[in-house]
Design an enzyme around this catalytic site. Structure first.
Site, short mmCIF file in Angstrom:
data_model
loop_
_atom_site.label_atom_id
_atom_site.label_comp_id
_atom_site.label_asym_id
_atom_site.label_seq_id
_atom_site.Cartn_x
_atom_site.Cartn_y
_atom_site.Cartn_z
N HIS A 93 0.86 -1.19 0.00
CA HIS A 93 0.00 0.00 0.00
C HIS A 93 0.90 1.23 0.00
O HIS A 93 1.81 1.34 0.83
CB HIS A 93 -0.91 0.00 1.24
CG HIS A 93 -1.55 1.33 1.49
ND1 HIS A 93 -2.33 1.97 0.56
CD2 HIS A 93 -1.51 2.16 2.57
CE1 HIS A 93 -2.75 3.13 1.03
NE2 HIS A 93 -2.27 3.27 2.26
N HIS A 95 1.10 5.73 -0.92
CA HIS A 95 0.39 6.98 -1.22
C HIS A 95 1.11 7.63 -2.40
O HIS A 95 1.26 8.85 -2.45
CB HIS A 95 0.43 7.93 -0.02
CG HIS A 95 -0.21 7.37 1.22
ND1 HIS A 95 -0.11 7.98 2.46
CD2 HIS A 95 -0.96 6.26 1.42
CE1 HIS A 95 -0.76 7.27 3.37
NE2 HIS A 95 -1.29 6.21 2.76
N TYR A 120 2.99 -3.16 -19.86
CA TYR A 120 3.33 -3.60 -18.50
C TYR A 120 2.27 -3.25 -17.47
O TYR A 120 2.12 -3.94 -16.47
CB TYR A 120 4.74 -3.10 -18.09
CG TYR A 120 5.75 -4.17 -18.39
CD1 TYR A 120 6.11 -4.44 -19.70
CD2 TYR A 120 6.27 -4.96 -17.38
CE1 TYR A 120 7.00 -5.47 -20.00
CE2 TYR A 120 7.15 -5.98 -17.66
CZ TYR A 120 7.51 -6.24 -18.98
OH TYR A 120 8.36 -7.27 -19.26
P1 13P Z 1 0.71 2.84 9.30
O1 13P Z 1 1.86 3.74 9.70
O2 13P Z 1 -0.14 2.45 10.45
O3 13P Z 1 1.25 1.64 8.51
O4 13P Z 1 -0.20 3.66 8.29
C1 13P Z 1 0.40 4.34 7.23
C2 13P Z 1 -0.52 4.48 6.09
O5 13P Z 1 -0.09 4.42 4.95
C3 13P Z 1 -1.96 4.69 6.35
O6 13P Z 1 -2.69 4.47 5.20
#
Ligand code: 13P
Length: 211
Positions: A93, A95, A120
């Site tokens: 995950h 950002h 790709y």
């Molecule tokens: P954590 O630090 O708890 O892993 O959360 C970070 C994050 O990306 C929240 O979406």
């Protein structure tokens, strides 16, 4: 070195590389990987660029914290995908900027917010990239929404938050997350211009050739 110790080192190495190349900033992002007897997940509030392999959190097969630092608050997000996709060995995950920009533009419920511009992207992500509605980070209510969306998709975008990407192995999941970020960047660069997309036949050919 045990398989678990190797996986701990690999999570820290990928985390450092992602951080150094700007795929993650501050303490954003988390990585999980499947073990024979449970899961590893990055600790909450940790910087992906400075993970200590020995302190990465360990969960048992029921996702209970058994060792290492306090796990990411996004355990529900990772569990949603790992439990729904048994072939997934890891979940990343991020950002990352451009994928998150698309997650801010796309409507929740949208199935393919990034067009098939390059092979790709299709090979690593596939046809579907469902947009899951916004949930507060760490909100357990996101689990069923991600589980449903990830039944037919290797990756999802969380509205106003960012991508969640699975892969057969840790390497696969990281490569797919990187490819998704590049595809999002291209989609935004080309927005409003008459870009040529891959045809349905070309997409089908990639999916049958590369699985
Ligand atoms: P954590 O630090 O708890 O892993 O959360 C970070 C994050 O990306 C929240 O979406």
């Amino acid at each position: 070195m045990s398989a678990e110790a190797r996986l701990r080192e690999a999570i820290a190495a990928h985390g450092r590389s992602l951080f150094e190349r700007g795929y993650s900033v501050g303490s954003a992002g988390n990585i999980s990987a499947r073990l024979e007897d449970g899961f590893l997940i990055t600790p909450t509030n940790s910087c992906l660029g400075r993970l200590d392999p020995a302190r990465i959190s360990k969960l048992d097969a029921e996702y209970r914290h058994v060792a290492g630092d306090k796990p990411s608050k996004e355990v529900f997000m990772h569990r949603a995908m790992l439990a729904t996709r048994p072939e997934a060995g890891a979940v990343v995950h991020l950002h990352s900027t451009h994928a998150t920009a698309i997650a801010c533009l796309a409507a929740p419920g949208e199935a393919a917010p990034i067009p098939p511009l390059t092979p790709y992207f299709v090979m690593r992500i596939g046809r579907a990239l469902p947009v899951v509605p916004y949930y507060r980070p760490g909100d357990a209510a996101m689990e069923p929404a991600i589980a449903v969306a990830s039944r037919a998709a290797r990756a999802v975008l969380l509205a106003n938050h960012g991508p969640v990407v699975s892969g057969k192995s840790l390497d696969d999941a990281v490569y797919a997350a990187e490819e998704l970020e590049e595809a999002a960047r291209l989609a935004l660069l080309l927005h409003g211009r008459p870009a040529r997309e891959l045809s349905p036949a070309q997409v089908e050919d990639l999916l049958t050739t590369f699985g």
